[in-house]
Design an enzyme around this catalytic site. Structure first.
Site, PDB file in Angstrom:
ATOM      1  N   GLY A   1       3.226  -0.072  -6.698  1.00 23.51           N
ATOM      2  CA  GLY A   1       2.977   1.237  -6.924  1.00 23.51           C
ATOM      3  C   GLY A   1       3.852   1.835  -6.450  1.00 23.51           C
TER       4      GLY A   1
ATOM      5  N   SER B   1       5.102   4.215  -8.749  1.00 25.06           N
ATOM      6  CA  SER B   1       4.761   5.532  -9.897  1.00 25.06           C
ATOM      7  C   SER B   1       4.955   6.748  -8.868  1.00 25.06           C
ATOM      8  CB  SER B   1       3.427   5.591 -10.289  1.00 25.06           C
ATOM      9  OG  SER B   1       2.612   4.788  -9.639  1.00 25.06           O
ATOM     10  N   ARG B   2       4.961   6.460  -7.717  1.00 23.35           N
ATOM     11  CA  ARG B   2       4.380   7.477  -6.485  1.00 23.35           C
ATOM     12  C   ARG B   2       5.249   7.388  -4.726  1.00 23.35           C
ATOM     13  NH1 ARG B   2      -0.923   8.952  -5.400  1.00 23.35           N
ATOM     14  NH2 ARG B   2      -1.729   7.121  -6.681  1.00 23.35           N
TER      15      ARG B   2
ATOM     16  N   ASN C   1      -3.256  -3.224 -11.681  1.00 25.24           N
ATOM     17  CA  ASN C   1      -4.501  -3.837 -11.003  1.00 25.24           C
ATOM     18  C   ASN C   1      -4.363  -4.220  -9.798  1.00 25.24           C
ATOM     19  OD1 ASN C   1      -6.754  -2.241  -9.444  1.00 25.24           O
ATOM     20  ND2 ASN C   1      -8.241  -2.195 -11.458  1.00 25.24           N
TER      21      ASN C   1
ATOM     22  N   ASN D   1       4.023  -2.911  -1.670  1.00 28.22           N
ATOM     23  CA  ASN D   1       3.751  -1.579  -1.388  1.00 28.22           C
ATOM     24  C   ASN D   1       1.899  -0.761  -1.582  1.00 28.22           C
ATOM     25  OD1 ASN D   1       5.314   1.074  -0.863  1.00 28.22           O
ATOM     26  ND2 ASN D   1       4.324   1.399  -3.028  1.00 28.22           N
TER      27      ASN D   1
ATOM     28  N   SER E   1       1.235  -1.066   8.282  1.00 24.89           N
ATOM     29  CA  SER E   1       1.401   0.373   8.796  1.00 24.89           C
ATOM     30  C   SER E   1       1.234   0.169  10.644  1.00 24.89           C
ATOM     31  CB  SER E   1      -0.328   1.190   8.246  1.00 24.89           C
ATOM     32  OG  SER E   1       0.186   2.121   8.440  1.00 24.89           O
TER      33      SER E   1
ATOM     34  N   TYR F   1      -8.634   0.011   6.344  1.00 22.32           N
ATOM     35  CA  TYR F   1      -7.540  -0.021   6.382  1.00 22.32           C
ATOM     36  C   TYR F   1      -6.398  -0.549   6.814  1.00 22.32           C
ATOM     37  CZ  TYR F   1      -2.944   2.170   5.078  1.00 22.32           C
ATOM     38  OH  TYR F   1      -1.738   3.092   4.811  1.00 22.32           O
TER      39      TYR F   1
ATOM     40  N   LYS G   1      -3.880  -3.738   7.145  1.00 24.69           N
ATOM     41  CA  LYS G   1      -2.392  -3.753   7.116  1.00 24.69           C
ATOM     42  C   LYS G   1      -2.517  -4.863   8.765  1.00 24.69           C
ATOM     43  CE  LYS G   1      -1.561  -0.429   4.990  1.00 24.69           C
ATOM     44  NZ  LYS G   1      -0.310  -1.717   3.620  1.00 24.69           N
TER      45      LYS G   1
END
Ligand SMILES: NC(=O)c1ccc[n+]([C@@H]2O[C@H](COP(=O)([O-])OP(=O)(O)OC[C@H]3O[C@@H](n4cnc5c(N)ncnc54)[C@H](OP(=O)(O)O)[C@@H]3O)[C@@H](O)[C@H]2O)c1
Length: 245
Positions: A12, A14-15, A60, A87, A139, A152, A156
């Protein structure tokens, strides 16, 4: 910090936080392979900002075959691997009463199952070299809980248990596993929050500002470096003081 000669895979990248991590590691001398799932253009733009022989790979996290292919490409290019940064992650928020099994499963697949499988595939060269550093981006809400994020937060918190267990399993081979737990960090993920939600969150941050990808990247860099050689099974909190444990 000097990461010269290290070969690192960042999922991850790319952003957002992942892109910040990639840029920091490359600046410190590491050679980085980083993944995107659908945003190839954004990954290519990040790649253009870097000096050195870095690469992008499509992966993916919901799909085992895609993880296998992606990791194989990275190992073929690098021949070895010194570090993995798990990530890639998504949110899919709903109150429990409205949360469908599919809403839960998708977050499970990307955030926990994908991280498990990617870690497993990256271990072989680390076991052979008898060294490695695994970093999982968890997180703050995995510790505090958060309404609307039962899926989520469960993943985490699960990622942190996963990290501690493999830290125990792998320390005899000099492979360390740690989590970095960001608080409220500027990224596409948090852009989805309303101004009111952001204002309320900001009031809870003693250091008085929203975190940046750079704040997280600095900790990841430390955990990949020799400076953290005696640290494993830990969670490093990067949250401006919004949660103290
Ligand atoms: N932002 C925060 O405040 C915050 C706080 C605590 C923890 N975190 C954690 O930090 C990590 C990064 O978050 P972020 O805010 O930087 O998120 P982001 O800006 O939304 O970026 C998510 C990254 O994950 C990739 N990704 C999404 N779905 C994927 C899938 N199915 N398979 C593989 N890759 C996938 C994306 O690739 P594409 O670009 O191709 O879509 C992108 O590179 C996540 O694990 C998140 O849970 C974030």
């Amino acid at each position: 910090m000097n990461l010269q000669g290290l070969k690192i895979l960042v999922t991850g990248g790319s952003r957002g936080i992942g892109a910040g991590v990639v840029q920091q590691l490359a600046q410190s001398g590491a050679t980085v392979a980083f993944t995107y799932s659908s945003n190839k253009e954004s990954a290519e733009k990040i790649l253009e900002t870097l000096n050195g022989d870095h690469s992008i790979v499509q992966m993916n996290m919901e799909d085992e075959k895609s993880i296998e292919t992606g990791v194989a490409q990275v190992l073929e290019k690098f021949g070895t691997l010194d570090g993995l940064v798990n990530n890639a992650g998504i949110t899919n928020d709903q109150l429990i009463l409205r949360m469908g099994v599919d809403d839960f499963d998708r977050v499970y697949q990307v955030n926990l199952r994908g991280a498990f499988y990617c870690t497993k595939l990256c271990l072989r060269p680390m076991l052979k070299a008898r060294k490695g550093s695994l970093i999982h981006i968890s997180s703050v809400v995995g510790h505090t809980g958060n309404p609307g994020q039962a899926n989520y937060t469960a993943m985490k918190a699960g990622l942190e248990g996963f990290s501690r267990s493999i830290a125990l399993e792998l320390s005899s081979r000099n492979i360390r596993s740690n989590c970095v737990a960001p608080g409220f960090i500027e990224s596409d993920m948090t852009h989805a929050l309303t101004d009111d939600q952001k204002k309320l969150l900001l009031e809870r941050i003693p250091l008085g500002r929203i975190g940046t990808a750079q704040d997280v990247a600095n900790c990841v860099e430390f955990l990949l470096s020799d400076k953290s050689n005696y640290i494993t099974g830990q969670t490093l909190h990067v949250n401006g003081g919004m949660y103290l444990n």
